[in-house]
Design a protein around this motif. Structure first.
Motif, mmCIF file in Angstrom:
data_model
loop_
_atom_site.group_PDB
_atom_site.id
_atom_site.type_symbol
_atom_site.label_atom_id
_atom_site.label_comp_id
_atom_site.label_asym_id
_atom_site.label_seq_id
_atom_site.Cartn_x
_atom_site.Cartn_y
_atom_site.Cartn_z
ATOM 1 N N HIS A 1 41.371 -21.316 -64.631
ATOM 2 C CA HIS A 1 42.118 -20.670 -63.554
ATOM 3 C C HIS A 1 42.605 -21.708 -62.546
ATOM 4 O O HIS A 1 43.303 -21.360 -61.587
ATOM 5 N N SER B 1 46.825 -22.613 -70.312
ATOM 6 C CA SER B 1 46.412 -21.714 -69.231
ATOM 7 C C SER B 1 47.601 -21.353 -68.347
ATOM 8 O O SER B 1 47.769 -20.190 -67.928
ATOM 9 N N LEU C 1 47.449 -18.073 -66.154
ATOM 10 C CA LEU C 1 46.072 -18.132 -65.666
ATOM 11 C C LEU C 1 45.905 -19.164 -64.559
ATOM 12 O O LEU C 1 45.024 -19.037 -63.709
ATOM 13 N N CYS C 2 46.709 -20.220 -64.594
ATOM 14 C CA CYS C 2 46.607 -21.245 -63.542
ATOM 15 C C CYS C 2 48.001 -21.752 -63.198
ATOM 16 O O CYS C 2 48.969 -21.510 -63.927
ATOM 17 N N LEU D 1 39.625 -22.241 -71.253
ATOM 18 C CA LEU D 1 40.835 -22.273 -70.434
ATOM 19 C C LEU D 1 40.437 -22.406 -68.966
ATOM 20 O O LEU D 1 39.263 -22.565 -68.647
#
Length: 381
Positions: free
Chosen positions: A354, A293, A298-299, A352
């Motif tokens: 965040h 991720s 994404l994170c 996945l």
């Protein structure tokens, strides 16, 4: 440690309902619940006989206590045993167990009681799902992993050479009894492996629970009220998801956070528990899911590092390099992933995130992206 003479319950059990209309059932959680469970079984299923399915280790450790409690309330029992370990989730053991249940003359109104960890629960549940086209199942999980995950939700199955849990059925239990005192007999390795599935619930959608785990994980290990709280919190989380999506048509797939990686690693290590047990594979998988991720922007890297730091502090593996005897090549890992049950029309689906407590389903992830990520992980990047 012998459990031949059960200790009295230390408190009223925590009751977690699983709301599935006519298939609804309760999860009972607390220390020393075996005899109370026997009374519940006799009251809820009057006249039913019980076939207790367990493994060869637990047959001596916990089965006599359960049988004693059931006999005391008038429930007739038969015991069937299977070898311990993931290898028992096979065609051969499944056929053998079904034949044993038929030989014991277990009828549709009788009970199959799975007394064991995830292997016993999955195998027994699958047998119960097909025996006489469906026999009632009671789960009495004896491992932390089974108490917080595999015993709840009705997933049953066996493994294939093509992958894990690819042959099975949904068959909801009629009752789940999580006697947290049974976990006192687990090895440190087994308990820690199960703890990875506890942490998973915080990572999915409950950042507050993950925070709690960081502070209280040592007390969970010791077996005080924190253990009951952790099991109950995990069970409530799973029960809520199962009630919304019983057959994994939607967000139940979130429960597979880390498992696309984990199942591939288990397959590549040939389900050899001396090298890697399921919870250890999940721990690595959780860390990989967060690092993947991060790689996909994404994170944050801070969240990915926090997840790995906590699991490492507990003593769990966090990287592919931690798999004894090597995890395999990147191509082999991706190939193993293509047999994951979430694959649709050949496209990989990952869970996945965040951030911590913000997991989501990510369908159609490019194979090239997964391959590139795993190559970088193997290279130690």
């Amino acid at each position: 440690m012998s459990a031949a003479v059960p200790a009295p319950a230390t408190a009223e059990p925590i009751v977690v309902p699983v709301a599935l209309a006519e298939r609804s059932y309760d999860i009972l959680i607390g220390r020393h619940q075996l005899c109370e469970a026997a009374e519940t079984i006799a009251r809820r299923f009057p006249g039913a006989r019980a076939a207790i399915v367990t493994d060869e280790n637990l047959a001596a450790l916990h089965a006599p206590a359960l049988e004693s409690c059931l006999h005391r309330v008038g429930v007739t029992t038969t015991r069937l045993t299977v070898p311990p370990g993931e290898a028992s989730k096979s065609y051969a053991r499944f056929i053998e167990l079904c034949d044993g249940l038929l030989a014991a003359k277990i009828e549709r109104n009788d009970l199959v009681i799975a007394l064991g960890g995830g292997v016993v629960g999955d195998l027994s549940g699958f047998a119960a799902s097909v025996l006489r086209r469906g026999v009632r199942l009671i789960q009495i999980p004896t491992s932390l992993l089974a108490q917080v995950d595999s015993s709840v939700g009705g997933k049953t199955g066996i493994n294939s050479s093509h992958g894990k849990n690819l042959i099975g059925a949904f068959h909801q239990p009629a009752l789940v009894v999580c006697d947290t005192a049974l976990l006192d007999t687990l090895s440190e390795r087994e308990f820690k492996a199960g703890y990875a599935e506890v942490v998973k619930y915080g990572l999915i959608d409950d950042a507050g629970f993950f925070n709690w785990c960081e502070v209280n994980w040592r007390r969970v290990m010791k077996g005080g009220p924190e253990r009951d709280h952790a099991v109950a919190t995990a069970c409530r989380a799973k029960a809520a998801i199962v009630a919304r999506d019983e057959r994994e048509d939607g967000d139940r797939a979130l429960l597979n956070l880390g498992h696309t990686f984990a199942h591939a690693l288990e397959r590549l290590t040939r389900y050899d528990s001396t090298r890697l047990v399921h919870g250890e594979a999940v721990a690595i998988g959780l860390c990989l899911a967060f690092r993947f991720s991060q790689r996909l922007a994404l994170c944050s890297g801070q969240d990915a590092e926090r997840v790995a730091r906590h699991l490492a502090s507990v003593g769990l593996p966090t990287r592919l390099q931690d798999v004894p005897g090597a995890a395999g090549t990147a191509a082999e890992i991706v190939e193993a992933m293509t047999q994951d049950k979430k694959v649709k029309r050949g496209a990989l689906t990952f869970i996945l995130a965040h951030g911590i407590g913000k997991a989501f389903i990510a369908p159609g992830v490019a194979t090239e992206a997964a391959l590139d990520f795993i190559e970088s992980e193997l290279a130690g990047a």
